[in-house]
Design a protein around this motif. Sequence first.
Motif, mmCIF file in Angstrom:
data_model
loop_
_atom_site.group_PDB
_atom_site.id
_atom_site.type_symbol
_atom_site.label_atom_id
_atom_site.label_comp_id
_atom_site.label_asym_id
_atom_site.label_seq_id
_atom_site.Cartn_x
_atom_site.Cartn_y
_atom_site.Cartn_z
ATOM 1 N N MET A 1 -1.400 -3.136 -14.859
ATOM 2 C CA MET A 1 -0.886 -3.727 -13.628
ATOM 3 C C MET A 1 -1.989 -4.052 -12.625
ATOM 4 S SD MET A 1 2.329 -1.162 -13.072
ATOM 5 C CE MET A 1 2.703 -1.909 -11.493
ATOM 6 N N ASP A 2 -3.261 -3.773 -12.981
ATOM 7 C CA ASP A 2 -4.378 -3.920 -12.041
ATOM 8 C C ASP A 2 -4.061 -3.161 -10.760
ATOM 9 O OD1 ASP A 2 -6.872 -4.651 -11.358
ATOM 10 O OD2 ASP A 2 -6.378 -6.713 -10.803
ATOM 11 N N PHE A 3 -3.592 -1.946 -10.950
ATOM 12 C CA PHE A 3 -3.039 -1.146 -9.877
ATOM 13 C C PHE A 3 -4.056 -0.864 -8.770
ATOM 14 C CE2 PHE A 3 -2.087 3.036 -8.086
ATOM 15 C CZ PHE A 3 -0.791 2.862 -7.653
ATOM 16 N N GLU A 4 -5.218 -0.377 -9.138
ATOM 17 C CA GLU A 4 -6.207 0.028 -8.145
ATOM 18 C C GLU A 4 -6.723 -1.166 -7.347
ATOM 19 O OE1 GLU A 4 -7.633 3.134 -6.161
ATOM 20 O OE2 GLU A 4 -6.442 3.254 -7.998
ATOM 21 N N ALA A 5 -6.931 -2.299 -8.011
ATOM 22 C CA ALA A 5 -7.407 -3.497 -7.307
ATOM 23 C C ALA A 5 -6.376 -3.986 -6.301
ATOM 24 C CB ALA A 5 -7.727 -4.599 -8.312
ATOM 25 N N ALA A 6 -5.096 -3.947 -6.679
ATOM 26 C CA ALA A 6 -4.048 -4.375 -5.759
ATOM 27 C C ALA A 6 -3.965 -3.447 -4.551
ATOM 28 C CB ALA A 6 -2.700 -4.417 -6.485
ATOM 29 N N ARG A 7 -4.118 -2.153 -4.776
ATOM 30 C CA ARG A 7 -4.074 -1.179 -3.673
ATOM 31 C C ARG A 7 -5.249 -1.385 -2.713
ATOM 32 N NH1 ARG A 7 -1.751 3.670 -2.345
ATOM 33 N NH2 ARG A 7 -3.093 5.209 -1.349
ATOM 34 N N ASN A 8 -6.451 -1.580 -3.249
ATOM 35 C CA ASN A 8 -7.619 -1.813 -2.397
ATOM 36 C C ASN A 8 -7.518 -3.148 -1.667
ATOM 37 O OD1 ASN A 8 -8.832 0.621 -3.105
ATOM 38 N ND2 ASN A 8 -9.922 -0.280 -4.843
ATOM 39 N N GLY A 9 -6.952 -4.158 -2.323
ATOM 40 C CA GLY A 9 -6.756 -5.438 -1.652
ATOM 41 C C GLY A 9 -5.802 -5.321 -0.482
ATOM 42 N N ALA A 10 -4.736 -4.560 -0.653
ATOM 43 C CA ALA A 10 -3.796 -4.346 0.446
ATOM 44 C C ALA A 10 -4.457 -3.585 1.580
ATOM 45 C CB ALA A 10 -2.572 -3.584 -0.060
ATOM 46 N N ALA A 11 -5.286 -2.598 1.246
ATOM 47 C CA ALA A 11 -5.989 -1.836 2.284
ATOM 48 C C ALA A 11 -6.929 -2.728 3.076
ATOM 49 C CB ALA A 11 -6.755 -0.684 1.641
ATOM 50 N N ASP B 1 4.897 13.348 -10.430
ATOM 51 C CA ASP B 1 6.130 14.117 -10.616
ATOM 52 C C ASP B 1 6.668 14.002 -12.036
ATOM 53 O OD1 ASP B 1 6.042 14.980 -8.055
ATOM 54 O OD2 ASP B 1 7.494 13.515 -7.274
ATOM 55 N N ASN B 2 6.307 12.952 -12.733
ATOM 56 C CA ASN B 2 6.768 12.747 -14.103
ATOM 57 C C ASN B 2 5.655 13.050 -15.099
ATOM 58 O OD1 ASN B 2 9.654 11.466 -14.158
ATOM 59 N ND2 ASN B 2 8.569 10.494 -12.450
ATOM 60 N N HIS C 1 0.824 -1.204 0.000
ATOM 61 C CA HIS C 1 0.000 0.000 0.000
ATOM 62 C C HIS C 1 0.863 1.260 0.000
ATOM 63 C CE1 HIS C 1 -3.218 2.787 1.335
ATOM 64 N NE2 HIS C 1 -4.022 1.915 0.758
ATOM 65 N N ASN C 2 1.938 1.262 0.808
ATOM 66 C CA ASN C 2 2.832 2.417 0.836
ATOM 67 C C ASN C 2 3.568 2.580 -0.493
ATOM 68 O OD1 ASN C 2 2.081 2.950 3.451
ATOM 69 N ND2 ASN C 2 3.876 2.001 4.375
ATOM 70 N N ALA C 3 4.001 1.452 -1.087
ATOM 71 C CA ALA C 3 4.715 1.519 -2.364
ATOM 72 C C ALA C 3 3.803 2.035 -3.475
ATOM 73 C CB ALA C 3 5.261 0.140 -2.733
ATOM 74 N N SER C 4 2.520 1.673 -3.428
ATOM 75 C CA SER C 4 1.589 2.164 -4.448
ATOM 76 C C SER C 4 1.391 3.668 -4.320
ATOM 77 C CB SER C 4 0.246 1.440 -4.332
ATOM 78 O OG SER C 4 -0.385 1.739 -3.097
ATOM 79 N N GLY C 5 1.397 4.172 -3.079
ATOM 80 C CA GLY C 5 1.319 5.615 -2.889
ATOM 81 C C GLY C 5 2.552 6.320 -3.421
ATOM 82 N N ALA C 6 3.719 5.750 -3.177
ATOM 83 C CA ALA C 6 4.954 6.327 -3.705
ATOM 84 C C ALA C 6 4.972 6.277 -5.228
ATOM 85 C CB ALA C 6 6.154 5.578 -3.134
ATOM 86 N N TRP C 7 4.439 5.202 -5.809
ATOM 87 C CA TRP C 7 4.375 5.078 -7.261
ATOM 88 C C TRP C 7 3.477 6.162 -7.854
ATOM 89 C CZ3 TRP C 7 1.115 4.260 -11.364
ATOM 90 C CH2 TRP C 7 1.674 3.723 -12.513
ATOM 91 N N ASN C 8 2.336 6.409 -7.198
ATOM 92 C CA ASN C 8 1.441 7.468 -7.662
ATOM 93 C C ASN C 8 2.119 8.827 -7.614
ATOM 94 O OD1 ASN C 8 -1.010 6.587 -8.642
ATOM 95 N ND2 ASN C 8 -1.929 6.342 -6.630
#
Length: 397
Positions: free
Chosen positions: A281-291, A220-221, A208-215
Amino acid sequence: MLDALLAPFRAHLRAPPARPEAKASRTAALVAVLSAGRPVWSPRDTASLACEGFAKNAIAYRAVRLIGEAAASVPLVLMSGTEELTEHPLLRLMARPNPRLGGAAFMEALCSHLLVAGNAYVEAVALEGRVRELHLLRPDRVRVVPGADGWPEAFDYTLAGRTVRIAQETLVAGADVPPVLHLAVFNPVDDHYGFAPLEAAAQALDLHNASGAWNKALIDNAARPSGALVYGGTGTLTEEQFERLKGELEASFQGAANAGRPLLLEGGLEWRALSLSPKDMDFEAARNGAAREIALAIGVPPLLLGIPGDNTYANYAEANRALWRQSVVPLVRRVADEVSAWLAPAFGADLRLVPDLDQVEALAAERSELWKRIGSADFLTDAEKRAAVGYGETGRQ
């Protein structure tokens, strides 16, 4: 400042060590055979766990605060046998444990320590043979010192490079009240320390923290995935040309302030965006699953934290009731039982602290339904009805 902080502990250094009791577990000596008289270090870094979980993760922070605040809102009543006491020194002590913390703040901090670190330490301070104050010790500063019988004989408290050893001698004459109460969450692989719920969610916290850093890096890019500059001319770029191009890209096109700025290319350069995207990457689903994993490890229904995709509870009211019944009430009962067993001998009576669930608004509908069902039972006497809802002949049981 340091002297004032360490002042309550100095009295323990002058007291003689407690005499070991004759009774002991047959297996306890094996537990302490390699560590008698020395601190047993916790198998995890509590400070780092609190920093990465509680301080840097909004889901873990809110889940811990939700349970801690709910537990602190439960009133405690003092029972002596079947009689409820409305005035007693123990009630006054729990209402104001020390000059810095009131009863609710003290209970919230204690429960939060258990959720974040898996351990909570309470030190009692006595004056003239009476327990006058209760202080919470930070779990990351406390180390258990086991004795020859395997049970803790002291606790080492370390602050600013100095260590004070608090021996578990009798605090009040004639009463078996050690100066420190250690509460620990069940740990199947450690004899002295509890298992932190945040530790069980460590992988989900990292994700969850890594997904926030990725966002954050994505914003920034220029809020888009990285790409590649392809040189279509003859030969290769010189070192000077490469460095100049790199500097111009970083200064003029990188960062949120430059998002959407057109890229002007020359000399056979072509921009090709990478095909990888958050959706791929199914990014949002992975983030919600971690939460969800973080919330469930701490004991909070995901619905109460606004996490989508969870259909376990039919509505918010059911989720809130599940929070109280499965997490808050068991935690408050355990803390009340531990504190009662620890302090009751100092007050010379058969006392126990009991949570007053009748005053919990979240459980009012459930309690009302129980009273209605018991009240309509014609085959029960009034005394049996009172007993069935938790009341004796003169008050609460």
